[in-house]
Enzyme design. Structure first.
Site, short mmCIF file in Angstrom:
data_model
loop_
_atom_site.label_atom_id
_atom_site.label_comp_id
_atom_site.label_asym_id
_atom_site.label_seq_id
_atom_site.Cartn_x
_atom_site.Cartn_y
_atom_site.Cartn_z
N HIS A 256 -93.81 -63.45 95.56
CA HIS A 256 -92.82 -64.53 95.59
C HIS A 256 -93.49 -65.74 96.24
O HIS A 256 -93.36 -66.85 95.75
CB HIS A 256 -91.57 -64.08 96.35
CG HIS A 256 -90.44 -65.05 96.30
ND1 HIS A 256 -89.90 -65.49 95.11
CD2 HIS A 256 -89.76 -65.71 97.28
CE1 HIS A 256 -88.93 -66.35 95.37
NE2 HIS A 256 -88.83 -66.51 96.67
N CYS B 212 -82.70 -67.62 93.94
CA CYS B 212 -84.07 -67.63 93.42
C CYS B 212 -84.49 -66.33 92.75
O CYS B 212 -85.61 -66.21 92.28
CB CYS B 212 -85.03 -67.99 94.55
SG CYS B 212 -84.51 -69.50 95.36
N HIS C 136 -91.70 -74.16 93.27
CA HIS C 136 -90.71 -73.09 93.26
C HIS C 136 -89.60 -73.50 92.29
O HIS C 136 -88.82 -74.40 92.58
CB HIS C 136 -90.16 -72.87 94.67
CG HIS C 136 -89.25 -71.67 94.78
ND1 HIS C 136 -88.90 -70.90 93.69
CD2 HIS C 136 -88.64 -71.11 95.85
CE1 HIS C 136 -88.10 -69.92 94.09
NE2 HIS C 136 -87.93 -70.03 95.39
#
Lengths: 390, 323
Positions: free
Chosen positions: A287, A154, A322
């Site tokens: 995040h 990620c 996400h």
């Protein structure tokens, strides 16, 4: 402290829309792109930040053939925009640094499912599976020869931005197109479901009762240039990359440490590299995935770096989901959009903030000169980027 | 700032990991050269071994051996290149999804399927909080990792752990074969698919072997690119030893020095160039060829070129020199 690198153009596609202005409209109207899955051929009913276009529609938008993986098609849409936005026509000496994690997984899944229906496998069609093919095809689509692919889960596209800055600093390139792309896939949806970190409802990063993340898909690219390259072609910068920080948490393959060792190191290293203090940061794009583990660890990192002072921060993942390997670049573009417009786009869906230091919860006017964006990933990867005005 | 190689370790079809005298690898069914797995217990605890797949074990063991030989406990940075990543785990999870029709699944294979599992595991086991990157660019994965690692040395890192690893599965063999990757352009040579891992400790302080440069070019540019590159790097091709995965693709170049085909050591795979760099480093350190190379050039060489050409696409070269 380092010389800044200039951002002359940006392109973005996500569940919020397929260009800059649609993305901005959704953000200022607090309109999330997360809905029940429509295009992904799954048995699950999860909510996700799916791009509301079929592969055929995406192919038409970017001028690529629709047999390419969705990851390539999303990437090609954002890449084309970034080049137009930067007014960059000659890409002969340009480098391309791409972040992706799933690449052609959607193609592989579809092919493998056919075996279940007792059809023989056509092995020749798996050539799109790997990350390198995805990058090569995107590079070909813009006439770029030198390309690199970063696959650090990620944090992939955040790392691509960092590598772009390093390539320019070390004079290996004058102009680097950086960012990343990831499509939703059965593979990742079932993977995150097996890890039990998908929220069956709308995700709510930084809420006490957060239950996990919603996945998303998309792509974003930024054109980075040295000052001399920018000036030689008479182009104008929209923002700058001031610094980067990178660390490994060395704690667990998928979870973040409770002490936020890696995140704290990444944030401090970025401040140091940019030559700014923690007080200089006007806004942090967290995040903030919405998992129990990430959000509590990230707030610990904020405490470690900013102290008890309230810092303007939010996670925009309740808008886009996400987007995994694309998240770092998508959130970099969204943060820069906010900085340019003097706005902060909020953390949505919060009813009970998990901490006294609350995130921004509605669209807020805020003059920002220096902003920070965090990206963390599996394998302990932590990356922080700092952006400013040109 | 120059980049030097302090140590190296490799696992391949030939036992480069444990033995000084070597024998040619056995071909498995389908003509594949499988990596010869050593006894890992010196570097990986039995409990940890059980949790790791082949790719991860090969990577961790070669990484740790390289660090041990360099006398470095925790590296400042870790950079890994992998063409296809943790294929076994990826295929396993995909199969589970399809067989169970997206039902209840264990996350174990998914967790270990990401490309950065290799670099992540090494940092986890070593408690290394430094730079941690993974490149995945088909046959250029190792070269891009090498470019980054040398940039890190230029930026002032004292040492960097650099490595590459790929594993072969039945599926990958079928895909490569179906896409014509394993047959030479003229159809006269069949490339043996292989697998392996190689790790290096790169440093800024002088050692016996310097990493000089890389070159990538397509077949049409080969002559021209080579002549300007060798001039830039100040090397004489005649006096340079070449380890190549495909010597036949260099036949158009004049004044070429002796060329050794190393494709039988680990087979052909996306990051097989790392095995070539292991051999090049080994030769330049000892000034001796590994025993199983049949036609050993008799002269001594101060520079070695590692070459991959025409198998997956472009030509790629790595240049090493004795300091």
């Amino acid at each position: 402290m380092s010389q800044p690198v200039y951002i002359s153009g940006m392109g973005i596609i996500s569940a919020l829309g397929d260009d800059w202005s649609l993305t901005h409209q959704a953000l200022v109207h607090e309109k999330s792109g997360i809905k029940v899955l429509n295009h992904l051929p799954t048995n699950h009913q999860f909510l996700a930040g799916e791009v509301h276009k079929s592969n055929a529609e995406l192919a038409q938008l970017c001028g690529q053939k629709d047999h390419y993986s969705r990851t390539i098609l999303l990437g090609a849409v954002a890449l084309k925009q970034a080049l137009v936005d930067a007014g960059l026509e000659n890409t002969k000496d340009v480098m391309f640094v791409n972040g992706t994690t799933v690449a052609g997984m959607d193609i592989s899944e579809t092919l493998l499912r056919k075996r279940q229906d007792d059809q023989p496998l056509d092995f020749s069609k798996f050539y799109q599976h790997d990350c390198g093919f995805c990058t090569d095809q995107l590079a070909r689509s813009i006439g770029v020869k030198r390309a690199m692919t970063i696959s650090t889960a990620c944090s992939s596209s955040a790392n691509a931005i960092m590598t772009g800055m390093r390539l320019i600093e070390s004079k290996k390139a004058e102009c680097v197109i950086v960012g990343g792309t990831d499509a939703l896939s059965i593979f990742t949806l079932n993977g995150f479901n097996a890890l039990k970190i998908l929220d069956p409802e709308w995700c709510k990063p930084f809420d006490t009762n957060r239950k996990g993340l919603n996945l998303g898909e998309g792509a974003a690219y930024l054109v980075l240039e040295s000052k001399s390259h920018l000036e030689s072609r008479g182009a104008k910068a929209k923002a700058t990359v001031l610094g980067y920080g990178h660390a490994n948490d060395a704690y667990h393959q998928t979870a973040s440490s409770p002490e936020a060792t890696g995140a704290t190191l990444a944030m401090n290293r970025a401040l140091n590299k940019a030559g700014v203090s923690a007080d200089d940061i006007d806004y942090v794009n967290a995040h903030g995935t919405g998992t129990n583990n990430n959000d509590s660890s990230e707030l610990t990192a904020f405490l470690n770096v900013f102290g008890t002072k309230n810092k303007a921060y939010s996670s925009t993942k309740a808008y886009t989901g996400h987007t995994l390997g694309a998240a770092g670049a998508i959130e970099a573009v969204i943060s820069i959009m906010g900085m340019i417009n003097g706005e902060v786009y909020p953390s949505l869906n919060i009813s009970e903030p998990m901490d006294e230091r609350q995130p921004i919860q509605s669209v807020t006017s805020l003059k920002q000169s220096t902003i920070m964006s965090n990206s963390f990933g599996f394998g302990g990867n932590c990356t922080t980027l700092i952006f400013g005005h040109p | 700032m120059k980049t030097f190689i302090k140590s190296s370790a490799a696992i391949a079809g030939v036992n480069l990991f444990e033995e000084k005298s070597h024998s040619r690898p056995q071909l498995s069914e389908g003509g594949v050269i499988n990596a010869l797995e050593p006894d890992y217990s010196r570097y990986i605890q039995p409990r940890a071994q059980r949790r790791m797949g082949k790719l991860l074990k090969m990577s961790v063991a070669t990484a740790f051996k390289s660090l041990e030989e360099a006398g470095i406990d925790i590296p400042e940075a870790i950079v890994v290149g992998t063409g296809l990543g943790c294929l076994n785990e990826t295929e396993k999870f995909l199969d589970e999804i399809i067989v169970n029709e997206e039902g209840l699944l264990s996350p174990t294979s998914f967790i270990q399927s990401t490309h950065n599992t290799i670099a992540g595991q090494i940092s986890l086991l070593k408690k290394c909080y430094g730079y941690n990157y993974t490149y995945s660019d088909r046959d250029n994965s190792f070269e891009n990792a090498l470019l980054d690692a040398s940039m890190l040395i230029e930026e002032g890192h004292k040492n960097v752990l650099l490595g590459a690893a790929d594993e072969i599965t039945e599926m990958a063999l079928n895909v490569m074969t179906a896409n014509g990757c394993l047959l030479s352009k003229t159809g006269d040579k069949i490339f043996r698919q292989g697998e392996g891992a190689a790790f290096f400790t790169l440093v800024g302080e002088m050692t016996d072997v310097e990493f000089k440069a890389t070159l990538k070019c397509n077949d049409g540019q080969l002559k021209e690119s080579m002549s300007s590159w060798t001039e830039d790097q100040n090397i004489d091709l005649k006096n340079t030893l070449c380890y190549s995965l495909n010597p036949g693709s260099l036949s158009n170049i004049e004044g070429w020095g002796p060329t050794v085909d190393f494709s039988f050591i680990a087979g052909i795979y996306f990051t097989a160039m790392a095995i070539g760099m292991y051999l090049g480093h080994d030769y330049l350190t000892s000034q001796k060829h590994i025993d199983i190379i049949e036609e050993k050039p008799s002269r001594n060489f101060k520079s070695v070129l590692i070459h991959n050409g025409g198998i997956f696409g472009d030509h790629s070269f790595i240049l090493l020199c004795r300091s």
